[in-house]
Write a protein that holds these residues in place. Structure first.
Motif, PDB file in Angstrom:
ATOM      1  N   CYS A  22      -8.436   6.810   0.818  1.00 41.53           N
ATOM      2  CA  CYS A  22      -7.823   5.857  -0.111  1.00 41.53           C
ATOM      3  C   CYS A  22      -8.656   4.586  -0.213  1.00 41.53           C
ATOM      4  CB  CYS A  22      -6.400   5.530   0.329  1.00 41.53           C
ATOM      5  SG  CYS A  22      -5.251   6.892   0.078  1.00 41.53           S
ATOM      6  N   THR A  23      -9.209   4.148   0.898  1.00 41.03           N
ATOM      7  CA  THR A  23     -10.045   2.949   0.883  1.00 41.03           C
ATOM      8  C   THR A  23     -11.286   3.157   0.046  1.00 41.03           C
ATOM      9  OG1 THR A  23      -9.248   2.324   3.063  1.00 41.03           O
ATOM     10  CG2 THR A  23     -11.296   1.308   2.331  1.00 41.03           C
ATOM     11  N   VAL A  24     -11.930   4.312   0.194  1.00 40.19           N
ATOM     12  CA  VAL A  24     -13.147   4.594  -0.575  1.00 40.19           C
ATOM     13  C   VAL A  24     -12.835   4.625  -2.064  1.00 40.19           C
ATOM     14  CG1 VAL A  24     -14.877   6.360  -1.093  1.00 40.19           C
ATOM     15  CG2 VAL A  24     -14.332   5.818   1.276  1.00 40.19           C
ATOM     16  N   ILE A  25     -11.776   5.325  -2.435  1.00 40.95           N
ATOM     17  CA  ILE A  25     -11.459   5.479  -3.856  1.00 40.95           C
ATOM     18  C   ILE A  25     -11.048   4.141  -4.472  1.00 40.95           C
ATOM     19  CG2 ILE A  25      -9.800   6.536  -5.467  1.00 40.95           C
ATOM     20  CD1 ILE A  25      -9.800   8.976  -3.516  1.00 40.95           C
ATOM     21  N   LEU A  26     -10.125   3.440  -3.812  1.00 37.34           N
ATOM     22  CA  LEU A  26      -9.628   2.197  -4.396  1.00 37.34           C
ATOM     23  C   LEU A  26     -10.673   1.084  -4.386  1.00 37.34           C
ATOM     24  CD1 LEU A  26      -5.979   2.216  -3.011  1.00 37.34           C
ATOM     25  CD2 LEU A  26      -6.772   2.769  -5.321  1.00 37.34           C
ATOM     26  N   SER A  27     -11.461   0.992  -3.322  1.00 39.12           N
ATOM     27  CA  SER A  27     -12.478  -0.059  -3.294  1.00 39.12           C
ATOM     28  C   SER A  27     -13.595   0.226  -4.293  1.00 39.12           C
ATOM     29  CB  SER A  27     -13.046  -0.241  -1.885  1.00 39.12           C
ATOM     30  OG  SER A  27     -13.678   0.935  -1.454  1.00 39.12           O
ATOM     31  N   VAL A  55     -15.236   4.263   6.037  1.00 39.89           N
ATOM     32  CA  VAL A  55     -15.478   4.717   7.414  1.00 39.89           C
ATOM     33  C   VAL A  55     -14.981   3.669   8.406  1.00 39.89           C
ATOM     34  CG1 VAL A  55     -17.299   5.225   9.097  1.00 39.89           C
ATOM     35  CG2 VAL A  55     -17.377   6.257   6.833  1.00 39.89           C
ATOM     36  N   LEU A  56     -15.219   2.408   8.130  1.00 36.39           N
ATOM     37  CA  LEU A  56     -14.744   1.353   9.019  1.00 36.39           C
ATOM     38  C   LEU A  56     -13.214   1.329   9.103  1.00 36.39           C
ATOM     39  CD1 LEU A  56     -17.152  -1.592   8.150  1.00 36.39           C
ATOM     40  CD2 LEU A  56     -17.070  -0.248  10.248  1.00 36.39           C
ATOM     41  N   VAL A  57     -12.542   1.504   7.975  1.00 34.56           N
ATOM     42  CA  VAL A  57     -11.079   1.534   7.975  1.00 34.56           C
ATOM     43  C   VAL A  57     -10.585   2.750   8.761  1.00 34.56           C
ATOM     44  CG1 VAL A  57      -9.059   1.882   6.498  1.00 34.56           C
ATOM     45  CG2 VAL A  57     -10.774   0.193   5.877  1.00 34.56           C
ATOM     46  N   ALA A  58     -11.209   3.891   8.556  1.00 33.58           N
ATOM     47  CA  ALA A  58     -10.781   5.105   9.263  1.00 33.58           C
ATOM     48  C   ALA A  58     -11.003   4.982  10.763  1.00 33.58           C
ATOM     49  CB  ALA A  58     -11.535   6.319   8.717  1.00 33.58           C
ATOM     50  N   MET A  59     -12.048   4.276  11.164  1.00 34.31           N
ATOM     51  CA  MET A  59     -12.318   4.125  12.594  1.00 34.31           C
ATOM     52  C   MET A  59     -11.352   3.148  13.261  1.00 34.31           C
ATOM     53  SD  MET A  59     -15.089   5.931  13.398  1.00 34.31           S
ATOM     54  CE  MET A  59     -15.917   5.127  14.724  1.00 34.31           C
ATOM     55  N   THR A  60     -10.806   2.202  12.501  1.00 34.33           N
ATOM     56  CA  THR A  60      -9.915   1.216  13.093  1.00 34.33           C
ATOM     57  C   THR A  60      -8.452   1.637  13.095  1.00 34.33           C
ATOM     58  OG1 THR A  60      -9.722   0.063  10.984  1.00 34.33           O
ATOM     59  CG2 THR A  60     -11.421  -0.708  12.528  1.00 34.33           C
ATOM     60  N   VAL A  61      -8.116   2.759  12.475  1.00 31.16           N
ATOM     61  CA  VAL A  61      -6.737   3.248  12.513  1.00 31.16           C
ATOM     62  C   VAL A  61      -6.413   3.636  13.952  1.00 31.16           C
ATOM     63  CG1 VAL A  61      -5.184   5.087  11.747  1.00 31.16           C
ATOM     64  CG2 VAL A  61      -6.779   4.059  10.144  1.00 31.16           C
ATOM     65  N   PRO A  62      -5.277   3.168  14.493  1.00 35.05           N
ATOM     66  CA  PRO A  62      -4.938   3.508  15.880  1.00 35.05           C
ATOM     67  C   PRO A  62      -4.776   5.011  16.055  1.00 35.05           C
ATOM     68  CG  PRO A  62      -3.407   1.877  14.990  1.00 35.05           C
ATOM     69  CD  PRO A  62      -4.289   2.305  13.875  1.00 35.05           C
ATOM     70  N   VAL A  63      -5.388   5.528  17.098  1.00 36.42           N
ATOM     71  CA  VAL A  63      -5.327   6.956  17.399  1.00 36.42           C
ATOM     72  C   VAL A  63      -4.247   7.164  18.451  1.00 36.42           C
ATOM     73  CG1 VAL A  63      -6.641   8.935  18.253  1.00 36.42           C
ATOM     74  CG2 VAL A  63      -7.772   7.184  16.896  1.00 36.42           C
ATOM     75  N   PRO A  64      -3.360   8.157  18.255  1.00 42.73           N
ATOM     76  CA  PRO A  64      -2.333   8.396  19.274  1.00 42.73           C
ATOM     77  C   PRO A  64      -2.957   8.816  20.592  1.00 42.73           C
ATOM     78  CG  PRO A  64      -2.328  10.157  17.650  1.00 42.73           C
ATOM     79  CD  PRO A  64      -3.282   9.106  17.156  1.00 42.73           C
ATOM     80  N   LYS A  65      -2.320   8.380  21.692  1.00 43.50           N
ATOM     81  CA  LYS A  65      -2.824   8.737  23.007  1.00 43.50           C
ATOM     82  C   LYS A  65      -2.573  10.214  23.264  1.00 43.50           C
ATOM     83  CE  LYS A  65      -2.051   4.161  24.891  1.00 43.50           C
ATOM     84  NZ  LYS A  65      -1.321   3.356  25.847  1.00 43.50           N
ATOM     85  N   PRO A  66      -3.506  10.877  23.936  1.00 38.63           N
ATOM     86  CA  PRO A  66      -3.285  12.295  24.217  1.00 38.63           C
ATOM     87  C   PRO A  66      -2.109  12.473  25.158  1.00 38.63           C
ATOM     88  CG  PRO A  66      -5.244  11.500  25.352  1.00 38.63           C
ATOM     89  CD  PRO A  66      -4.769  10.391  24.458  1.00 38.63           C
ATOM     90  N   ALA A  67      -1.365  13.544  24.923  1.00 39.36           N
ATOM     91  CA  ALA A  67      -0.199  13.834  25.767  1.00 39.36           C
ATOM     92  C   ALA A  67      -0.668  14.243  27.156  1.00 39.36           C
ATOM     93  CB  ALA A  67       0.627  14.945  25.149  1.00 39.36           C
ATOM     94  N   ARG A  68       0.044  13.747  28.140  1.00 39.31           N
ATOM     95  CA  ARG A  68      -0.302  14.116  29.510  1.00 39.31           C
ATOM     96  C   ARG A  68       0.143  15.550  29.769  1.00 39.31           C
ATOM     97  NH1 ARG A  68       1.571   8.910  33.060  1.00 39.31           N
ATOM     98  NH2 ARG A  68       0.208   7.418  32.062  1.00 39.31           N
ATOM     99  N   ALA A  69      -0.597  16.222  30.609  1.00 39.60           N
ATOM    100  CA  ALA A  69      -0.211  17.584  30.973  1.00 39.60           C
ATOM    101  C   ALA A  69       1.075  17.515  31.780  1.00 39.60           C
ATOM    102  CB  ALA A  69      -1.316  18.240  31.796  1.00 39.60           C
ATOM    103  N   ALA A  70       1.950  18.464  31.516  1.00 40.23           N
ATOM    104  CA  ALA A  70       3.230  18.484  32.231  1.00 40.23           C
ATOM    105  C   ALA A  70       2.966  18.693  33.714  1.00 40.23           C
ATOM    106  CB  ALA A  70       4.118  19.592  31.690  1.00 40.23           C
TER     107      ALA A  70
END
Length: 122
Positions: A22-27, A55-70
């Motif tokens: 969306c950032t690439v298209i709109l900008s 690319v900069l916007v996509a890199m700054t989006v918060p990434v969910p933390k990986p789930a811990r193994a049970a």
């Protein structure tokens, strides 16, 4: 010849792809409309700058933390014991008294803070 060590890179999430696209298209659209350029070089510069911005916007989006193994199920812990001093003789061994668990009826938070129903007197 030694093998190069492969480092696993995380895959982009759906949010990263969406925000970046969306950032690439709109900008790109905004910069083309605002600059009113018609030259090929200007369009290429705008497209590349929009791609870098995406690319900069996509890199700054918060990434969910990986789930811990049970955690593996473990054996139940040994009961906790309380130590009672021996009052019979100083040489007597210390007796171990097993802890007793007393069941308690618990009340939910909603029930604890809910007001009692209002009743009209006749």
């Amino acid at each position: 010849m030694p093998r190069p060590i492969a480092v696993a890179t995380p895959r982009p999430t759906a949010a990263q792809i969406t925000y970046g696209s969306c950032t690439v298209i709109l900008s790109t659209l905004a910069m083309l409309l605002l600059s009113q350029t018609s030259s090929g070089l200007g369009i290429v510069v705008i497209a590349l700058s929009a791609l870098v911005l995406g690319v900069l916007v996509a890199m700054t989006v918060p990434v969910p933390k990986p789930a811990r193994a049970a955690a593996a199920p473990t054996a139940p812990a040994a009961p906790v014991t309380a130590v009672a001093p021996s009052s019979v003789a100083p040489t007597a061994s210390i007796a171990h008294v097993a802890e007793q668990r007393v069941p308690v009826q618990r009340e939910t938070v909603a029930a604890a803070i809910a007001p009692e129903p209002w009743r009209e007197s006749a």
